[in-house]
Design a protein around this motif. Structure first.
Motif, PDB file in Angstrom:
ATOM      1  N   UNK A 150     -59.499 -55.738   9.954  1.00 36.07           N
ATOM      2  CA  UNK A 150     -59.363 -56.788   8.947  1.00 36.07           C
ATOM      3  C   UNK A 150     -58.083 -56.621   8.130  1.00 36.07           C
ATOM      4  N   UNK A 151     -57.509 -55.433   8.135  1.00 36.01           N
ATOM      5  CA  UNK A 151     -56.287 -55.186   7.383  1.00 36.01           C
ATOM      6  C   UNK A 151     -55.122 -55.941   8.013  1.00 36.01           C
ATOM      7  N   UNK A 152     -54.246 -56.532   7.188  1.00 36.63           N
ATOM      8  CA  UNK A 152     -53.177 -57.371   7.719  1.00 36.63           C
ATOM      9  C   UNK A 152     -52.158 -56.577   8.529  1.00 36.63           C
ATOM     10  N   UNK A 153     -51.945 -55.292   8.193  1.00 33.97           N
ATOM     11  CA  UNK A 153     -51.006 -54.487   8.958  1.00 33.97           C
ATOM     12  C   UNK A 153     -51.532 -54.193  10.355  1.00 33.97           C
TER      13      UNK A 153
ATOM     14  N   UNK B 107     -49.336 -48.619  13.589  1.00 34.05           N
ATOM     15  CA  UNK B 107     -50.104 -49.243  12.503  1.00 34.05           C
ATOM     16  C   UNK B 107     -51.173 -48.242  12.109  1.00 34.05           C
ATOM     17  N   UNK B 108     -51.314 -48.025  10.809  1.00 37.73           N
ATOM     18  CA  UNK B 108     -52.252 -47.007  10.334  1.00 37.73           C
ATOM     19  C   UNK B 108     -52.947 -47.514   9.073  1.00 37.73           C
ATOM     20  N   UNK B 109     -54.227 -47.185   8.956  1.00 36.12           N
ATOM     21  CA  UNK B 109     -54.983 -47.575   7.774  1.00 36.12           C
ATOM     22  C   UNK B 109     -55.875 -46.411   7.361  1.00 36.12           C
ATOM     23  N   UNK B 110     -55.939 -46.176   6.058  1.00 39.78           N
ATOM     24  CA  UNK B 110     -56.837 -45.166   5.507  1.00 39.78           C
ATOM     25  C   UNK B 110     -57.996 -45.872   4.818  1.00 39.78           C
ATOM     26  N   UNK B 111     -59.222 -45.382   5.067  1.00 41.72           N
ATOM     27  CA  UNK B 111     -60.413 -45.971   4.462  1.00 41.72           C
ATOM     28  C   UNK B 111     -61.236 -44.876   3.804  1.00 41.72           C
TER      29      UNK B 111
ATOM     30  N   UNK C  34     -65.816 -47.356   3.341  1.00 52.24           N
ATOM     31  CA  UNK C  34     -65.012 -48.228   4.220  1.00 52.24           C
ATOM     32  C   UNK C  34     -64.153 -49.218   3.425  1.00 52.24           C
ATOM     33  N   UNK C  35     -63.805 -48.838   2.229  1.00 53.17           N
ATOM     34  CA  UNK C  35     -62.807 -49.603   1.493  1.00 53.17           C
ATOM     35  C   UNK C  35     -61.415 -49.140   1.920  1.00 53.17           C
ATOM     36  N   UNK C  36     -60.505 -50.090   2.101  1.00 51.20           N
ATOM     37  CA  UNK C  36     -59.160 -49.736   2.540  1.00 51.20           C
ATOM     38  C   UNK C  36     -58.380 -49.143   1.368  1.00 51.20           C
ATOM     39  N   UNK C  37     -57.894 -47.927   1.566  1.00 50.57           N
ATOM     40  CA  UNK C  37     -57.115 -47.232   0.538  1.00 50.57           C
ATOM     41  C   UNK C  37     -55.644 -47.624   0.643  1.00 50.57           C
ATOM     42  N   UNK C  38     -55.110 -47.553   1.849  1.00 51.67           N
ATOM     43  CA  UNK C  38     -53.714 -47.902   2.083  1.00 51.67           C
ATOM     44  C   UNK C  38     -53.512 -48.168   3.560  1.00 51.67           C
ATOM     45  N   UNK C  39     -52.413 -48.853   3.880  1.00 53.68           N
ATOM     46  CA  UNK C  39     -52.118 -49.142   5.278  1.00 53.68           C
ATOM     47  C   UNK C  39     -50.628 -49.388   5.441  1.00 53.68           C
ATOM     48  N   UNK C  40     -50.196 -49.331   6.700  1.00 50.53           N
ATOM     49  CA  UNK C  40     -48.762 -49.536   6.988  1.00 50.53           C
ATOM     50  C   UNK C  40     -48.619 -49.922   8.457  1.00 50.53           C
TER      51      UNK C  40
END
Length: 324
Positions: free
Chosen positions: A249-252, A293-297, A301-307
Motif C-alpha cells: 500500500x506504500x507509494x514507494x 524499494x524498502x519499507x519499515x513497519x 503494521x503501521x508504516x514507519x518509513x519507506x524509500x
C-alpha cells in the motif's frame, strides 16, 4: 536518451530543415524551426520535475504519459503555438511539421533504451524497452559533434546530417544484431530461460543481463558473446501475509512494483519493527543492486518509513529511511 543527446539531435534536425525549400528560403521560418526542434527534443522529459516531488512520483510517471501518442501531438502543438506567438512571420505549417518530427524522434529513440517508455498509451500502459542503445551512447553523441564541426567549417548541414543519420540507421541495425547474438548466447548458457532482459552499457561489447527460469533468477554480464553469471537467486513466491499487503500500500513500494519487471524480495524481522525490501535485478553495480524499494513497519503494521530509488550503499539507504 540523456539530455545532452536529445539536445544535439534537436540541433541536427534544425540543420536537416535547411533541405526544406520553404525553411531554406525564409530565415524567420528556419530560425523558428531550429528553436522548435531543440525544444521538441526536450519537451517529453519535462516530467523530470517530478523528482522534486519524490522518487515514487518520478518512477511512476517519467517517460509515461508525457511520451504517449496524445502527448506527442500536444507537445508539438503547444511548442509551435508559443514560438509562432513570438515569431508570427514564420510558416506555421512547416514549423509544426519539424517540431512534430523532433518530438516523435525523442520518444522513438527512448524506446531503444533499457528504461523504455509508455509510448503506446492510451492503448496500453506496457513499457516498451528494447534494450539496444544505452541512455548515453558515445558514438551517437560524438558523431553529432563531428557533424557540427563540419557544419561550422562550411559544410551544408542538410547533407551532413542526412549522411550521419544513414550511418546511425546502420549502427542501430548492428546493435540490434549484436543484442540478438547475446540473447542466443544466454539461451545456450541457460537453455530453460523463460525471460531474458538485456541492458546495454556505454561500452559497445558489454551488456548487463537479468534472466529467469521457472525456479531461479540469474544476474550476469556479457563481454562480446561470452556470458559470465555473477549471482543466482532462488525464486520464491511473495507470501500472502498482512505484512506484505500493508507494504504494497506504500507509494514507494507500489511505484517500484509498477516499474520493475524482474526483482526479488526480502523480509527481515527486528525486535521492534519489520523491513520489507524489493530489489531490482537489472542494475547490478560493483556487487550491489542500487535500485530498491524498502519499507519499515512497526509491530502494529503501521508504516514507519519507506524509500525507493537508486542508491549505492547500505549506509546511505538507511540514512534515507531515517529522513522519511
Amino acid at each position: 536518451m540523456d539530455t545532452g543527446t536529445h539536445l544535439v539531435i534537436g540541433v541536427a534536425l534544425g540543420g536537416l530543415a535547411t533541405l526544406d525549400p520553404v525553411a531554406a528560403s525564409h530565415p524567420a521560418t528556419l530560425n523558428s524551426i531550429m528553436i522548435g526542434t531543440i525544444i521538441g527534443q526536450q519537451a517529453p522529459d519535462f516530467d523530470t520535475i517530478l523528482k522534486f516531488k519524490n522518487n515514487a512520483k518520478y518512477i511512476r510517471n517519467h517517460r509515461g504519459i508525457t511520451h504517449s501518442m496524445p502527448a506527442v501531438l500536444l507537445w508539438s502543438l503547444l511548442i509551435t503555438g508559443v514560438i509562432y506567438f513570438f515569431s508570427p512571420d514564420a510558416n506555421i505549417t512547416h514549423l509544426w511539421g519539424w517540431t512534430l518530427i523532433a518530438v516523435i524522434l525523442h520518444v522513438f529513440v527512448d524506446i531503444f533504451n533499457a528504461y523504455g517508455t509508455q509510448a503506446l498509451r492510451p492503448f496500453t500502459k506496457k513499457w516498451v524497452a528494447l534494450g539496444i542503445i544505452n541512455t548515453f551512447d558515445p558514438f551517437i553523441f560524438f558523431i553529432h559533434i563531428a557533424g557540427f564541426i563540419i557544419w561550422r567549417f562550411g559544410g551544408q548541414p542538410g547533407i551532413i546530417f542526412v549522411i550521419i543519420y544513414l550511418i546511425l540507421i546502420g549502427y542501430y541495425l548492428i546493435r540490434w544484431y549484436t543484442q540478438h547474438r547475446v540473447k542466443q548466447a544466454v539461451k545456450h548458457k541457460i537453455p530453460d530461460a523463460t525471460r531474458i532482459i538485456i541492458s546495454p552499457t556505454m561500452r559497445y561489447n558489454r551488456w548487463h543481463l537479468a534472466v529467469e527460469n521457472k525456479t531461479q533468477f540469474f544476474v550476469a554480464k556479457a563481454y562480446n558473446y561470452d556470458i559470465n553469471i555473477l549471482d543466482v537467486f532462488e525464486k520464491k513466491p511473495i507470501p500472502d501475509l498482512p505484512l506484505i499487503h500493508k507494504a504494497k500500500e506504500d507509494e514507494n513500494i507500489a511505484a517500484f512494483l509498477s516499474f520493475s519487471p524482474l526483482y526479488r524480495w526480502e523480509v527481515t524481522e527486528y525486535n521492534d519493527h519489520s523491513e520489507v525490501r524489493f530489489i531490482d535485478l537489472r542494475y547490478r553495480s560493483k556487487d550491489y543492486y542500487p535500485f530498491v524499494a524498502i519499507v519499515k513497519l512497526d509491530e502494529e503494521l503501521n508504516i514507519i518509513s519507506s524509500y525507493t530509488g537508486w542508491i549505492f550503499s547500505e549506509d546511505k539507504l538507511m540514512k534515507k529511511l531515517e529522513l522519511t
